[in-house]
Scaffold this motif. Structure first.
Motif, PDB file in Angstrom:
ATOM      1  N   ARG A   3      30.910  50.366 -50.146  1.00 42.45           N
ATOM      2  CA  ARG A   3      29.496  50.048 -50.283  1.00 42.45           C
ATOM      3  C   ARG A   3      29.086  48.802 -49.490  1.00 42.45           C
ATOM      4  O   ARG A   3      27.904  48.543 -49.290  1.00 42.45           O
ATOM      5  N   LEU A   4      30.066  48.012 -49.053  1.00 43.23           N
ATOM      6  CA  LEU A   4      29.779  46.832 -48.234  1.00 43.23           C
ATOM      7  C   LEU A   4      30.251  46.986 -46.787  1.00 43.23           C
ATOM      8  O   LEU A   4      30.256  46.020 -46.027  1.00 43.23           O
ATOM      9  N   SER A   5      30.623  48.195 -46.415  1.00 43.82           N
ATOM     10  CA  SER A   5      31.157  48.413 -45.061  1.00 43.82           C
ATOM     11  C   SER A   5      30.136  48.107 -43.981  1.00 43.82           C
ATOM     12  O   SER A   5      30.495  47.759 -42.847  1.00 43.82           O
ATOM     13  N   PHE A   6      28.856  48.211 -44.314  1.00 40.26           N
ATOM     14  CA  PHE A   6      27.814  47.934 -43.319  1.00 40.26           C
ATOM     15  C   PHE A   6      27.874  46.500 -42.811  1.00 40.26           C
ATOM     16  O   PHE A   6      27.442  46.214 -41.695  1.00 40.26           O
ATOM     17  N   ILE A   7      28.413  45.592 -43.612  1.00 43.40           N
ATOM     18  CA  ILE A   7      28.431  44.176 -43.225  1.00 43.40           C
ATOM     19  C   ILE A   7      29.268  43.977 -41.970  1.00 43.40           C
ATOM     20  O   ILE A   7      28.809  43.391 -40.971  1.00 43.40           O
ATOM     21  N   ASN A   8      30.513  44.456 -41.987  1.00 47.12           N
ATOM     22  CA  ASN A   8      31.372  44.298 -40.807  1.00 47.12           C
ATOM     23  C   ASN A   8      30.819  45.055 -39.612  1.00 47.12           C
ATOM     24  O   ASN A   8      30.919  44.596 -38.466  1.00 47.12           O
ATOM     25  N   GLU A   9      30.223  46.218 -39.874  1.00 49.37           N
ATOM     26  CA  GLU A   9      29.639  47.006 -38.780  1.00 49.37           C
ATOM     27  C   GLU A   9      28.508  46.228 -38.106  1.00 49.37           C
ATOM     28  O   GLU A   9      28.415  46.175 -36.874  1.00 49.37           O
ATOM     29  N   GLU A  10      27.643  45.604 -38.923  1.00 53.81           N
ATOM     30  CA  GLU A  10      26.510  44.875 -38.355  1.00 53.81           C
ATOM     31  C   GLU A  10      26.962  43.576 -37.679  1.00 53.81           C
ATOM     32  O   GLU A  10      26.400  43.180 -36.653  1.00 53.81           O
ATOM     33  N   LEU A  11      27.974  42.911 -38.239  1.00 53.00           N
ATOM     34  CA  LEU A  11      28.499  41.712 -37.591  1.00 53.00           C
ATOM     35  C   LEU A  11      29.095  42.051 -36.226  1.00 53.00           C
ATOM     36  O   LEU A  11      28.883  41.330 -35.245  1.00 53.00           O
ATOM     37  N   THR A  12      29.815  43.161 -36.156  1.00 59.00           N
ATOM     38  CA  THR A  12      30.394  43.596 -34.884  1.00 59.00           C
ATOM     39  C   THR A  12      29.295  43.916 -33.876  1.00 59.00           C
ATOM     40  O   THR A  12      29.380  43.530 -32.702  1.00 59.00           O
ATOM     41  N   ALA A  13      28.260  44.586 -34.329  1.00 57.01           N
ATOM     42  CA  ALA A  13      27.141  44.930 -33.439  1.00 57.01           C
ATOM     43  C   ALA A  13      26.451  43.670 -32.929  1.00 57.01           C
ATOM     44  O   ALA A  13      26.066  43.590 -31.755  1.00 57.01           O
ATOM     45  N   MET A  14      26.300  42.682 -33.785  1.00 57.28           N
ATOM     46  CA  MET A  14      25.681  41.420 -33.366  1.00 57.28           C
ATOM     47  C   MET A  14      26.520  40.743 -32.281  1.00 57.28           C
ATOM     48  O   MET A  14      25.980  40.234 -31.287  1.00 57.28           O
ATOM     49  N   LYS A  15      27.821  40.728 -32.456  1.00 56.21           N
ATOM     50  CA  LYS A  15      28.708  40.100 -31.468  1.00 56.21           C
ATOM     51  C   LYS A  15      28.635  40.836 -30.132  1.00 56.21           C
ATOM     52  O   LYS A  15      28.573  40.206 -29.071  1.00 56.21           O
TER      53      LYS A  15
END
Length: 393
Positions: A3-15
């Motif tokens: 349920r929190l997997s979006f966090i790492n996905e969005e951080l990676t996209a930001m980088k």
């Protein structure tokens, strides 16, 4: 967790998009030069316009007040948190700004949250907001249930258009604008805005965060700058920039401030500003009351840096204040430019989307009264070296 997997996905996209912020830690007092990662670097990032963050008079006043009053206020203002020093500062800042009364809050952000949802709380109300207004204004508008209408940045024809289109609509109407727009350094055309607000019976609120201590006589702000005393309904200010401390202030007519004291949620539900903060703000105010010297030095430094960066070929946009944007375009370019500047001893952070629109990334150079001309020439040299190395000039 899934349920929190979006966090790492969005951080990676930001980088990958060059939008991830590398937050550096300062290991010394705020000043024209600071220590980061054990290195002394020229500081062109902070909002410490007058160099007051570590001024000995502020430090001395904090020690004096803490010895007398302790540290914490212990409560919200409306229960048991209003201390004599809060009341005295409010009296002094109101007199300084030429207003009938003033209200001290925890931050400039809280001041906007206190003003906007309190004055226009209903779905029947309308807010007119400059499209480049600060995030604290945007969030305050979101907390209000009012309909928000954005107008083109400092465009009086577009503002007149939306005012005319909504004529006769709404219960209460409020216009809010930054005084100085912090990313570009331009100044809102407040006299023209006031004239339109008078014509269409709209409450006028100006957030003077970057004008407090910068514009007007000895830093009295944008209302003083334009000689509009008594003609602007609400002045919102911050004490974390030119004042070098922390806190927010609202100035205006006595009945307005009384109303906000009774109804504004940041005043009702968040503890009062601490004793050390009030003390340091009092000392900063005393310095400004005594002399315009620091404000004048700030403007000389701002003009000096702009002149030399422009001569070196940089685009500093249309700044009207000491804020000096160096336009670079893409976020990845600005991030790399900032990284290379740091390697050469200049701390100047890249400003990228969503803080500024895509394609308008920049280095925002923030000068202070504490910088010397030698400091600023050092900065220009390093900007030029990095630009040459990266082929951006």
């Amino acid at each position: 967790m899934g349920r929190l997997s979006f966090i790492n996905e969005e951080l990676t996209a930001m980088k990958e998009a060059g939008l991830y912020g590398n937050i550096r830690t300062i290991e010394s007092p705020q000043g024209p030069w600071v220590t980061i990662e054990g290195r002394k670097v020229l500081n062109l990032c902070s909002n410490n316009y007058l160099g007051l963050c570590s001024h000995p008079r502020l430090v001395s006043k904090v020690k004096e007040y803490v010895d007398t009053y302790g540290v914490g206020p212990g409560a919200v203002r409306t229960i048991a948190g209003t201390m004599s020093i809060h009341v005295e500062f409010e009296r002094r800042i109101a007199a300084f700004k030429g207003a009938e009364d003033a209200m001290l809050l925890q931050s400039g952000f809280c001041a906007n949250l206190a003003v906007i949802p309190t004055l226009v709380p209903s779905e029947e109300d309308i807010i007119y907001s400059d499209e480049l207004n600060h995030a604290s204004i945007i969030d305050a508008c979101r907390l209000s249930k009012a309909r928000v209408i954005r107008y083109a940045h400092s465009d009086m024809e577009d503002l007149k258009r939306v005012l005319e289109e909504t004529k006769g609509q709404g219960r209460r109407k409020l216009l809010v604008t930054d005084g100085v727009f912090s990313m570009d350094g331009d100044i809102a055309p407040l006299p023209a805005i006031r004239e339109l607000c008078d014509r269409y019976d709209v409450i006028l609120v100006v957030d003077d965060a970057h004008g407090e201590g910068v514009l007007g006589r000895a830093g009295r702000g944008i209302v003083d700058h334009f000689h509009l005393h008594g003609l602007v309904d609400v002045e919102v200010g911050t004490l974390s920039k030119a004042f070098g401390v922390m806190g927010g202030v609202i100035a205006g007519r006595r009945e307005l401030i009384e109303y906000l004291r009774q109804k504004a949620r940041p005043n009702l539900f968040s503890s009062a500003l601490t004793v050390p903060d009030v003390a340091a703000n009092m000392a900063a105010l005393e310095i400004l009351e005594e002399s315009p010297e620091l404000v004048e030095r700030l403007w000389r430094n701002g003009n000096f840096l702009k002149e030399h960066l422009s001569k070196a070929g940089f685009d500093t946009a249309n700044s009207q204040t000491p804020i000096t944007p160096v336009m670079l375009g893409e976020a990845t370019t600005a991030k790399e430019f900032s990284r290379r500047l740091f390697e050469k001893g200049v701390f100047a952070t890249a400003i990228v989307y969503p803080t500024v629109p895509k394609g308008k990334a920049r280095i925002r150079a923030m000068v202070s009264a504490a910088h010397t001309e030698e400091d600023l020439l050092f900065a220009v040299d390093k900007f030029s070296e990095v630009a040459k190395d990266m082929g951006v000039l």
